[in-house]
Design an enzyme around this catalytic site. Structure first.
Site, PDB file in Angstrom:
ATOM      1  N   SER A 261       0.749  -1.200  -0.252  1.00 55.31           N
ATOM      2  CA  SER A 261      -0.174   0.027   0.022  1.00 55.31           C
ATOM      3  C   SER A 261       0.934   1.279  -0.059  1.00 55.31           C
ATOM      4  O   SER A 261       2.027   1.415   0.640  1.00 55.31           O
ATOM      5  CB  SER A 261      -0.948   0.261   1.237  1.00 55.31           C
ATOM      6  OG  SER A 261      -1.598   1.257   1.401  1.00 55.31           O
ATOM      7  N   LYS A 340     -14.416  -2.912   3.665  1.00 51.48           N
ATOM      8  CA  LYS A 340     -14.880  -1.391   3.667  1.00 51.48           C
ATOM      9  C   LYS A 340     -16.305  -1.850   4.294  1.00 51.48           C
ATOM     10  O   LYS A 340     -17.037  -1.166   4.783  1.00 51.48           O
ATOM     11  CB  LYS A 340     -14.896  -0.978   2.273  1.00 51.48           C
ATOM     12  CG  LYS A 340     -13.481  -0.321   1.959  1.00 51.48           C
ATOM     13  CD  LYS A 340     -13.673   0.433   0.500  1.00 51.48           C
ATOM     14  CE  LYS A 340     -12.106   0.941   0.237  1.00 51.48           C
ATOM     15  NZ  LYS A 340     -11.934   1.656  -0.899  1.00 51.48           N
ATOM     16  N   ASN A 365     -14.486   3.678   4.650  1.00 55.12           N
ATOM     17  CA  ASN A 365     -12.949   3.478   4.369  1.00 55.12           C
ATOM     18  C   ASN A 365     -12.073   4.101   5.409  1.00 55.12           C
ATOM     19  O   ASN A 365     -10.799   4.055   5.278  1.00 55.12           O
ATOM     20  CB  ASN A 365     -12.398   3.982   3.197  1.00 55.12           C
ATOM     21  CG  ASN A 365     -12.440   5.322   2.817  1.00 55.12           C
ATOM     22  OD1 ASN A 365     -13.175   6.054   3.502  1.00 55.12           O
ATOM     23  ND2 ASN A 365     -11.718   5.939   1.986  1.00 55.12           N
ATOM     24  N   GLY A 409     -18.614  -0.700 -13.099  1.00 50.09           N
ATOM     25  CA  GLY A 409     -18.604  -1.466 -11.965  1.00 50.09           C
ATOM     26  C   GLY A 409     -19.764  -1.156 -10.949  1.00 50.09           C
ATOM     27  O   GLY A 409     -20.275  -0.352 -11.037  1.00 50.09           O
ATOM     28  N   ALA A 410     -19.727  -2.185  -9.782  1.00 50.15           N
ATOM     29  CA  ALA A 410     -20.884  -1.854  -8.823  1.00 50.15           C
ATOM     30  C   ALA A 410     -20.311  -2.312  -7.565  1.00 50.15           C
ATOM     31  O   ALA A 410     -21.038  -2.704  -6.739  1.00 50.15           O
ATOM     32  CB  ALA A 410     -22.143  -2.931  -9.420  1.00 50.15           C
ATOM     33  N   TYR A 506      -4.875   2.993 -10.354  1.00 52.68           N
ATOM     34  CA  TYR A 506      -3.774   4.175 -10.461  1.00 52.68           C
ATOM     35  C   TYR A 506      -2.570   3.449 -10.676  1.00 52.68           C
ATOM     36  O   TYR A 506      -1.311   3.955 -10.664  1.00 52.68           O
ATOM     37  CB  TYR A 506      -3.562   4.855  -9.291  1.00 52.68           C
ATOM     38  CG  TYR A 506      -3.496   4.318  -8.183  1.00 52.68           C
ATOM     39  CD1 TYR A 506      -2.459   3.786  -7.561  1.00 52.68           C
ATOM     40  CD2 TYR A 506      -4.605   4.240  -7.045  1.00 52.68           C
ATOM     41  CE1 TYR A 506      -2.005   3.173  -6.400  1.00 52.68           C
ATOM     42  CE2 TYR A 506      -4.668   3.505  -5.968  1.00 52.68           C
ATOM     43  CZ  TYR A 506      -3.238   3.113  -5.561  1.00 52.68           C
ATOM     44  OH  TYR A 506      -3.141   2.512  -4.316  1.00 52.68           O
TER      45      TYR A 506
END
Ligand code: NAP
Length: 577
Positions: A261, A340, A365, A409-410, A506
């Site tokens: 991360s 999340k 988040n 997306g969902a 990203y």
């Protein structure tokens, strides 16, 4: 951490590099180099080890770990003990003894003869000679927390000749760190208590918060000698180890996997820049399926109901225990895949404050935990910073042509995007390969100022939205389809030039979608901005301060474009005996 001694000159060169990188102590691991055998006459290996210790530019620990304790020394105990005796009494011309020798509890307690011989090499209360080498008594378990840990720690305490205790075992979950902290808090002499593996990083970085004697770091990623050991560059640079103390606040990113991360890089830099006494760590909490090993984490999110329940219970058990630990004083976490939705569920169950956006999106988040001066837990709040981050980044692209925005997306990010847009009155069309999830999303977000509609996946090819946001992993390096674009190049070429195409992926920054959109001369927005904006909002929620303008963006872009290879190891001592 240790310098693996293969030959004298390279060991000394590594010790010099460790000193230059900021280490104040090195561990010379001689178990590969020393073979034992010549007990009565000094062997060339023994002479060379004396030379390395004497010329070492930093004080050192000498360790000759046997195979039975995870090392590679396969000679006999008495040869090893004779080496220690020679080192501890190395006061000849140009010679000096090591600062410490490390001997395993199991070896030390094996016989009175071994104890007596080691006693001849070290300083201790009954020592009549003027010796300066101290004994580190150690225990290791590379598989798990030893079942008889308490008994072994008590056995260590009986050995009055030991100046330092070292306890290291493989942490099987973040919760194992809490017991290691308790060992430090209950110590009767300088103590090293470390968790091995990815789950143990917290114990290594936070050692000074709990009075740990030292922590180990490697010179380079490839010289790591115990799993989960950070490099010295990470320890001193990213985690600012030297500034960690009892009052340091703890933050982290919870998810699985989290070892790569970017969040620790940006938040730790932010704390430093605004002068907040805090540290931010990766906090791996698996979902349903525990990795077979840390090198083989589950690649996909959890799926079936049983998986989802197990994933929730995994987050709940660990996060609540971390929050309840007054000594740790956890003040906030970022939460990512797969937790999340789990965080929101936990917040509902515990009656924590939930921001409206997180409630409607169905996912949070960010957790913010207020604490009093004694570290006691106060109000806990959860929010979703993805939604305003997506809205901000889209707005930064300039005015949009009137019309719907297509969300592809969902999942969690798509829900956040749709919520942000529809809250601002924008019409949203949701395209997802599983139509039921798109329909559920539309239903959950009904009643907002802008309409959210589920579109048939095939309808995307004929669509003409004013903007599109990719909220799937398509195009992500290491994802399911790294070379694909969720929008066909032909569709992109047919769209008006003022269409905005945004990717939340990203890594890489220029995804196939964004490359195709740029070739079609459309306006593009990459995913780094979303990452940066959601992180800046978390930082503000935790500290009340703004991260310096541009800092997170600069770090994130530098890292995404040029992921860093790792640097140098060594030992960092916090306390002198
Ligand atoms: P998620 O909840 O797992 O949802 C993923 C969505 O992508 C689902 O709708 C899924 O469809 C769809 N999908 C997955 N693989 C697909 C494929 N091969 N083809 C077509 N559709 C596919 O994940 P999330 O949390 O929303 O994250 C989605 C992406 O957002 C991540 O991959 C990440 O790159 C990006 N992200 C960016 C940031 C940032 O800060 N920039 C932050 C978080 C995430 P089904 O419903 O059919 O399964």
């Amino acid at each position: 951490m240790p310098i693996t001694v293969r030959d004298g000159d390279s060991a000394l060169a590594d010790a010099g590099a460790a000193k230059a990188a900021g280490a104040d102590l090195v561990e010379l691991r001689v178990d590969e180099f020393f073979h034992g055998g010549a007990r009565n006459a000094e062997s060339p290996e023994e002479r060379e080890i004396v030379r390395i210790v004497s010329e070492c530019p930093l004080p050192c620990i000498v360790t000759c770990r046997p195979v039975s304790e995870g090392g590679v020394y396969d000679g006999d105990d008495m040869s090893r003990v004779a080496l220690f005796e020679r080192l501890g009494t190395a006061f000849g011309t140009g010679e000096h003894p090591p600062r410490y020798i490390d001997v395993e509890l199991a070896t030390y307690t094996r016989s009175a003869n071994i104890r007596q011989k080691i006693g001849l090499a070290i300083e201790h209360p009954e020592q009549v000679r003027d010796l300066t080498t101290s004994l580190i008594l150690s225990l290791h378990d590379f598989r798990e927390r030893p079942a008889d840990l308490t008994r072994r720690v008590l056995a260590m305490r009986d050995e009055t000749a030991a100046r330092v205790h070292k306890i290291a075992y493989r942490a099987r979950s973040l919760r194992d760190n809490l017991e290691l902290f308790e060992l430090l808090e209950g110590r009767d002499r300088p103590t090293i208590a470390l968790g091995m593996g990815e789950f143990g990083l917290m114990s290594r970085v936070l050692a000074p918060k709990f009075g740990g004697f030292l922590t180990f770091a490697s010179l380079r990623a490839e010289t790591v000698t115990a799993p989960g050991q950070p490099t010295i560059r990470d320890l001193l640079g990213t985690y600012r180890f030297r500034s960690i103390g009892p009052g340091t606040g703890v933050y982290g990113v919870v998810g699985w996997p989290v070892s790569h991360s970017l969040s620790p890089l940006v938040h730790n830099a932010g704390f430093e820049a605004v002068g907040v006494d805090a540290v931010y760590l990766p906090m791996p909490i698996p979902g349903a399926r525990l990795a077979k090993s840390e090198e083989d984490p589950p690649a996909h999110a959890d799926s079936g109901p049983a998986d989802l329940e197990a994933s929730y219970l995994s987050l709940k058990a660990t996060l609540l225990e971390l929050l309840d630990h007054a000594g740790l004083s956890l003040r906030g976490v970022s939460v990512t895949i797969p937790h999340k939705e789990n965080l929101l569920r936990l917040a509902r169950e515990r009656g924590w404050m939930i921001e409206d956006g997180a409630q409607r999106i169905g996912a949070a988040n960010t957790l913010i935990a207020a604490r009093d001066a004694a570290g006691r837990l106060g109000q806990v709040r959860v929010i979703n910073t993805d939604a305003p981050a997506i809205a901000e980044c889209l707005a930064a692209a300039g005015p949009l042509r009137p019309g719907a925005i297509g969300v592809i997306g969902a999942g969690g990010v798509a829900r956040a995007a749709a919520y942000a847009l529809a809250s601002a009155g924008t019409t949203v069309e949701v395209y997802n390969r599983t139509p039921d999830r798109a329909a559920a999303l539309a239903e959950d977000l009904a009643g907002l100022p802008g309409r959210v509609a589920a579109a048939a996946p095939g309808a995307m090819a004929q669509s003409c939205c004013s903007g599109y946001i990719n909220c799937t992993p398509i195009g992500m390096s290491g994802g399911p389809s790294p070379n694909e674009s969720p929008l066909p190049a032909g569709l992109l070429r047919s769209l008006p030039a003022d269409t905005v195409v945004m990717d939340t992926v990203y890594n890489p920054v220029r995804t196939p979608l964004l490359r195709n959109a740029a070739e079609a001369r459309l306006r593009t927005v990459d995913g780094v901005g979303v990452f940066v904006s959601q992180a800046e909002r978390q930082f503000r929620a935790w500290t009340g301060s703004e991260a310096p303008r541009g800092l997170f963006e600069r770090i994130a872009r530098e890292h995404v474009v040029n992921p860093r290879s790792d640097a140098e190891p060594r030992h960092t001592r916090r306390e002198r005996p």
